[in-house]
Design an enzyme around this catalytic site. Structure first.
Site, PDB file in Angstrom:
ATOM      1  N   GLY A   1       0.850  -1.198   0.000  1.00  0.00           N
ATOM      2  CA  GLY A   1       0.000   0.000   0.000  1.00  0.00           C
ATOM      3  C   GLY A   1       0.877   1.235   0.000  1.00  0.00           C
ATOM      4  O   GLY A   1       0.553   2.249   0.615  1.00  0.00           O
TER       5      GLY A   1
ATOM      6  N   TYR B   1     -15.428   0.195   8.548  1.00  0.00           N
ATOM      7  CA  TYR B   1     -13.989   0.378   8.746  1.00  0.00           C
ATOM      8  C   TYR B   1     -13.610   0.138  10.213  1.00  0.00           C
ATOM      9  O   TYR B   1     -12.668  -0.600  10.514  1.00  0.00           O
ATOM     10  CB  TYR B   1     -13.651   1.805   8.322  1.00  0.00           C
TER      11      TYR B   1
ATOM     12  N   ASP C   1      -1.065  -7.412  -5.168  1.00  0.00           N
ATOM     13  CA  ASP C   1      -2.343  -7.416  -4.460  1.00  0.00           C
ATOM     14  C   ASP C   1      -2.136  -8.166  -3.147  1.00  0.00           C
ATOM     15  O   ASP C   1      -1.763  -9.340  -3.145  1.00  0.00           O
ATOM     16  CB  ASP C   1      -3.388  -8.124  -5.344  1.00  0.00           C
TER      17      ASP C   1
ATOM     18  N   LYS D   1     -11.198  -2.709  11.809  1.00  0.00           N
ATOM     19  CA  LYS D   1      -9.993  -2.385  12.587  1.00  0.00           C
ATOM     20  C   LYS D   1     -10.057  -3.030  13.977  1.00  0.00           C
ATOM     21  O   LYS D   1      -9.052  -3.516  14.494  1.00  0.00           O
ATOM     22  CB  LYS D   1      -9.813  -0.860  12.701  1.00  0.00           C
TER      23      LYS D   1
ATOM     24  N   GLY E   1      -0.280   4.973  -0.952  1.00  0.00           N
ATOM     25  CA  GLY E   1      -1.313   5.643  -0.150  1.00  0.00           C
ATOM     26  C   GLY E   1      -0.719   6.778   0.674  1.00  0.00           C
ATOM     27  O   GLY E   1       0.463   7.109   0.554  1.00  0.00           O
ATOM     28  N   GLN E   2      -1.572   7.350   1.533  1.00  0.00           N
ATOM     29  CA  GLN E   2      -1.154   8.541   2.275  1.00  0.00           C
ATOM     30  C   GLN E   2       0.023   8.250   3.208  1.00  0.00           C
ATOM     31  O   GLN E   2       1.024   8.963   3.194  1.00  0.00           O
ATOM     32  CB  GLN E   2      -2.341   9.091   3.087  1.00  0.00           C
TER      33      GLN E   2
HETATM   34  C1  AKB Z   1     -10.397   7.998   8.248  1.00  0.00           C
HETATM   35  O1  AKB Z   1     -10.849   9.157   8.345  1.00  0.00           O
HETATM   36  O2  AKB Z   1     -11.055   7.033   7.852  1.00  0.00           O
HETATM   37  C2  AKB Z   1      -8.979   7.747   8.690  1.00  0.00           C
HETATM   38  C3  AKB Z   1      -8.902   7.286  10.103  1.00  0.00           C
HETATM   39  C4  AKB Z   1      -9.215   8.217  11.207  1.00  0.00           C
HETATM   40  O3  AKB Z   1      -8.563   6.170  10.338  1.00  0.00           O
HETATM   41  N1  AKB Z   1      -8.202   8.937   8.514  1.00  0.00           N
END
Ligand code: AKB
Length: 320
Positions: free
Chosen positions: A11, A145, A55, A149, A14-15
């Site tokens: 990755g 998300y 990937d 996590k 990415g940022q």
């Molecule tokens: C998001 O905004 O989804 C991320 C995070 C806080 O994990 N920057």
């Protein structure tokens, strides 16, 4: 980190990956830092060291690169962030979880690999105390998300306890960088605002003016990540993920700070679905375990970050 380390960053476009590859290649030399991303890249990532289109869901291909280069450090940064994950529920769950299993399984087989995997403030939810959120507290995330996590944290702890995998993790706040744009997060406004302040003199924010969120400037986040990866094994008491605090601010406060440099800057507000996500997250974080276990200390605040962001973004525009 030693000069004998060989690092794989998954990755890498990415940022976080963009900044991390840059710092690691400065320290270890380009050849020792293998960058990989699911999308092909041109420029720095390819020109300053090895780069692979890879990937993370393809375990055999990932294992082949790890074996070929004798990799002993893996940073798994490939993930879908909070806003995108709400739109692409199943693929976000698949990438965020199966990608983690790819690396945890390889590390469990090979033993000598140290893994970094990012968690997030998104593991917390509306039932969590929102001010100075403790390391150990109620965690009922309400986003795809956040759920991925939180589950990931549990798996990291499990693989460490059961298979001895040396996995390390940070619950990042919103990250702000001049090198790369974030993609699909709820805290992205705090990066976009600087670009649009310079390019247009105005910004329409997708969060309400008084939405306080924990944030961090990327140089601090990279320093924290490398510090954690270099910490002594025995000092690390937490193998789920460490709380990490930088600064906390609202859209109104960041706009006021930008106005000190660009007096004509204006901001208006059109909150969208991301407001609900932001409202479920903490406002500030207690990171005393990170301070105690591996000596974490934040450097940048809103004012010093704004100076630095605008300086670099102006330079980029002059050289474009
Ligand atoms: C998001 O905004 O989804 C991320 C995070 C806080 O994990 N920057």
């Amino acid at each position: 980190m030693t000069n004998t380390d060989t690092v794989l960053v998954l990755g890498s476009a990415g940022q976080i990956g963009t900044d991390l590859v840059y710092t690691l290649r400065e320290r270890l030399g380009g050849a020792s830092v293998i960058a990989a991303d699911v999308k092909d890249q041109q420029g720095y990532l390819r020109e300053s060291g090895p780069f692979y289109v890879l990937d993370v869901l393809d375990k055999m291909a990932v294992a082949e690169i790890i074996n070929k280069h004798k990799v002993n450090r893996v940073y798994l940064l490939a993930a879908l962030l909070s806003a995108t994950a709400e739109q692409k529920m199943k693929s976000a769950w698949n990438l965020n979880m199966e990608g983690l299993f790819t690396i945890l399984d390889i590390a469990a087989e090979k033993k000598a690999i140290r893994v970094f995997w990012p968690s997030s403030i998104a593991v917390f939810g509306t039932t969590t105390p929102r001010i100075l959120t403790p390391q150990f507290t109620v965690m009922e995330p309400t986003t795809v998300y956040g759920i991925s996590k939180q589950a990931g944290e549990r798996w990291c702890e499990y693989y460490h306890a059961k298979f001895g995998v040396d996995v390390r993790s940070i619950r990042y706040p919103g990250l702000i960088s001049y090198k790369a744009h974030p993609g699909g997060g709820t805290t992205d406004y705090a990066v976009d605002i600087y670009h649009q302040a310079l390019d247009k003199g105005s910004y329409t924010c997708f969060l309400k003016e008084d939405t306080t969120l924990p944030m961090m400037y990327m140089p601090d986040a990279i320093r924290a990540t490398l510090q954690l990866m270099e910490a002594n094994d025995a000092d690390l008491k937490i193998r789920s993920s460490y709380n990490l605090a930088g600064m906390s601010f609202t859209p109104q406060q960041i706009a006021a700070e930008i106005k000190k440099h660009i007096p004509d800057f204006t901001m208006d507000y059109h909150p969208d679905f991301r407001q609900q996500i932001a409202d479920s997250w903490p406002q500030s974080i207690d990171d005393s375990y990170a301070q105690k276990d591996w000596g974490w200390k934040q450097e940048f605040n809103l004012s010093s970050m704004t100076n630095d962001m605008l300086l670099h973004l102006k330079e980029d525009r002059q050289h474009a």
